[in-house]
Design a protein around this motif. Structure first.
Motif, mmCIF file in Angstrom:
data_model
loop_
_atom_site.group_PDB
_atom_site.id
_atom_site.type_symbol
_atom_site.label_atom_id
_atom_site.label_comp_id
_atom_site.label_asym_id
_atom_site.label_seq_id
_atom_site.Cartn_x
_atom_site.Cartn_y
_atom_site.Cartn_z
ATOM 1 N N LEU A 258 0.832 -1.192 0.000
ATOM 2 C CA LEU A 258 0.000 0.000 0.000
ATOM 3 C C LEU A 258 0.874 1.254 0.000
ATOM 4 O O LEU A 258 0.525 2.274 0.576
ATOM 5 N N ASP A 259 2.043 1.139 -0.658
ATOM 6 C CA ASP A 259 2.947 2.268 -0.806
ATOM 7 C C ASP A 259 2.513 3.043 -2.047
ATOM 8 O O ASP A 259 2.767 2.642 -3.191
ATOM 9 N N ALA A 260 1.848 4.180 -1.839
ATOM 10 C CA ALA A 260 1.289 4.936 -2.960
ATOM 11 C C ALA A 260 2.371 5.397 -3.931
ATOM 12 O O ALA A 260 2.142 5.433 -5.146
ATOM 13 N N VAL A 361 -7.481 5.385 -3.263
ATOM 14 C CA VAL A 361 -7.756 3.967 -2.992
ATOM 15 C C VAL A 361 -6.893 3.462 -1.839
ATOM 16 O O VAL A 361 -7.365 2.713 -0.973
ATOM 17 N N VAL A 362 -5.626 3.858 -1.815
ATOM 18 C CA VAL A 362 -4.738 3.438 -0.720
ATOM 19 C C VAL A 362 -5.261 3.958 0.617
ATOM 20 O O VAL A 362 -5.276 3.229 1.622
ATOM 21 N N ILE A 368 -10.186 1.118 5.874
ATOM 22 C CA ILE A 368 -10.982 -0.112 6.011
ATOM 23 C C ILE A 368 -10.257 -1.115 6.889
ATOM 24 O O ILE A 368 -10.870 -1.779 7.739
ATOM 25 N N ALA A 369 -8.935 -1.228 6.697
ATOM 26 C CA ALA A 369 -8.162 -2.175 7.505
ATOM 27 C C ALA A 369 -8.188 -1.785 8.980
ATOM 28 O O ALA A 369 -8.281 -2.657 9.866
ATOM 29 N N ALA A 430 -10.245 -1.934 -7.526
ATOM 30 C CA ALA A 430 -10.055 -0.546 -7.944
ATOM 31 C C ALA A 430 -8.575 -0.170 -7.954
ATOM 32 O O ALA A 430 -8.126 0.590 -8.825
ATOM 33 N N LEU A 431 -7.805 -0.714 -7.016
ATOM 34 C CA LEU A 431 -6.377 -0.408 -6.979
ATOM 35 C C LEU A 431 -5.663 -1.051 -8.168
ATOM 36 O O LEU A 431 -4.803 -0.426 -8.794
ATOM 37 N N GLN A 432 -6.011 -2.303 -8.492
ATOM 38 C CA GLN A 432 -5.426 -2.936 -9.667
ATOM 39 C C GLN A 432 -5.773 -2.162 -10.925
ATOM 40 O O GLN A 432 -4.932 -1.988 -11.820
ATOM 41 N N LEU A 433 -7.007 -1.687 -10.997
ATOM 42 C CA LEU A 433 -7.435 -0.904 -12.156
ATOM 43 C C LEU A 433 -6.631 0.384 -12.260
ATOM 44 O O LEU A 433 -6.188 0.771 -13.336
ATOM 45 N N ALA A 434 -6.442 1.060 -11.127
ATOM 46 C CA ALA A 434 -5.727 2.331 -11.134
ATOM 47 C C ALA A 434 -4.252 2.164 -11.486
ATOM 48 O O ALA A 434 -3.669 3.006 -12.177
#
Length: 441
Positions: A258-260, A361-362, A368-369, A430-434
């Motif tokens: 989750l490293d933007a 998203v990150v 959420i986590a 969504a993260l994979q898409l981005a």
């Protein structure tokens, strides 16, 4: 003889009307065998081939590939590739020579005059000078179109995956919500019985009725969301509204990284839309060069044959050249350079949007986590407490009202956890898409 040699190479017109029978075939459910074969041979830079087994529920990945194969909008979008390839073909063609002719009849005049004629053939050399540049412009544009199509396929596949995961988690929530509504209804019945014998108050009855109505509303709302999600999936697949695609269970894992900053660097390398914009910029760069070439004089060579009134012939070469006195192609150059600057700004804007999307998203996944971790840690304790109270209620050591109250709280926590898991599963897609790749590393 010349006409007989040239005409066989000409294209012929063939009518292609909008046939109702063919249109209905396009709207029909595709043949499963053909889809299975096409999915196994899928050639895409980001999507891997899969085996579609329609005798079993389909995974979210399989439904994503199915969407790529049958989505109506993608079928229309892919037609752009044919147009781009035709433009490449057209750019590589040599210019045809031009033939000019003139014939005059002599109606009066001195004796001995003959009818004169003139014949000239010309060939424009400007097209030859810019042919390689024109081909480069068309090639880069065709590459942009291919990448745009691949990006749209990537978007559709991930949208199908996201909807599939949403349907699975909403279905799980509906099951728990229906159980919670049943418990609330049982609690309401118990309260009514206790009120009849004086062991409950009207205030308690009102609380139970409100809880029962809330539980029912929640169950119905989830059912509506499930139905809408199913319709969204069918719309994406181009299927009739009443068609049901069997969906397999999903066990989504949260992303490892989750490293933007690292994810954005990966997106710069892997996103197909960014590569498409680069190809478009390269095409426009060539167009600027083509416009610069257009400021130089254009030459036309030709051969002439003149037959005069006095019945003698002359002939020879002709040369025509544009004089760059006023226009000098300055307008075309200005438009080409401005378009190049526009494409540069669009690329920078897309980069900025990509970075912002990944950051959003990150942030959502991190939030959420943080909510999900303590709830997932506490839920096993609630499960154990619910089981112990159920056993105690069965033995008569705890009142049924107390047990049902704990059970309702336990079901509410389960619903909240499922909602968080749904959000995490959707945001993972969504993260994979981005990022533009199934791999987030």
């Amino acid at each position: 003889m010349a006409a007989g040699f040239l005409l066989p190479g000409c294209a012929t017109y063939q009518i292609k009307p909008l046939d109702d029978a063919e249109l209905h075939r396009e709207l029909a459910v595709p043949d499963p065998a053909m889809l299975t074969q096409a999915a196994a041979k899928l050639d895409h830079p980001r999507l891997r081939p899969v085996f579609l087994d329609f005798s079993k529920p389909l995974t979210d990945e399989a439904i994503g590939i199915l969407a790529v194969l049958v989505n109506p909008d993608l079928k229309a979008f892919r037609a752009r590739e044919g147009v781009a390839e035709a433009q490449v073909f057209n750019a590589g063609l040599l210019p045809d020579p031009k033939l000019f002719g003139r014939f005059d009849w002599v109606f009066s005049g001195p004796a001995g005059l003959v009818s004169p004629y003139t014949a000239t053939i010309q060939w424009d050399l400007a097209k030859l000078a810019t042919r390689s540049t024109d081909v480069r412009i068309a090639d880069e544009h065709a590459q942009q179109v291919r990448l745009d199509v691949a990006w749209q396929e990537w978007l559709v596949a991930n949208q199908a995956r996201l909807l599939t995961r949403r349907w699975v988690y909403l279905s799980r929530q509906e099951t728990v919500a229906a159980e919670a509504a049943q418990v609330s209804g049982h609690l309401l019945d118990l309260t009514k019985q206790n009120l009849a014998v004086g062991d409950a108050t009207l205030a308690e009855l009102g609380i139970r009725e409100a809880a029962f109505l809330d539980a029912q509303d929640r169950t119905l709302a989830l059912a509506r969301q499930i139905a809408k999600t199913r319709q969204d999936i069918n719309r994406l697949l181009g299927l009739p509204p009443d068609h049901v695609v069997p969906i397999a269970e999903v066990d989504a894992e949260p992303p490892r990284s989750l490293d933007a900053t690292r994810l954005f660097a990966s997106a710069e390398r892997q996103r197909l839309d960014l590569q498409a914009l680069k190809a478009g910029y390269a095409s426009q760069e060539a167009a600027v060069y083509r416009a610069i070439l257009g400021q130089y004089p254009a030459f036309t060579l030709g051969l002439n044959d003149y037959h005069y009134y006095s019945d003698y012939n002359t002939g020879g070469p002709t040369v025509s050249v544009d004089l760059p006195l006023f226009n000098r192609n300055r307008g075309t150059i200005a438009i080409a350079e401005a378009t190049r600057e526009q494409l540069h700004r669009e690329y920078v804007a897309r980069l900025n949007q990509t970075r912002a999307d990944i950051g959003t998203v990150v942030t959502d996944l991190t939030r959420i986590a943080l909510e999900r971790t303590p709830l997932a840690r506490e839920l096993p304790e609630l499960t154990r407490a619910e089981r112990l109270l159920r056993e105690a209620a069965a033995a008569g050591d705890v009142t049924l009202v107390n047990y049902e109250t704990v059970r309702a709280n336990y079901l509410d926590k389960r619903l909240k956890l499922l909602a968080l898991e749904q959000a995490a599963a959707e945001q993972a897609v969504a993260l994979q898409l981005a990022v533009g790749s199934p791999s987030l590393l």
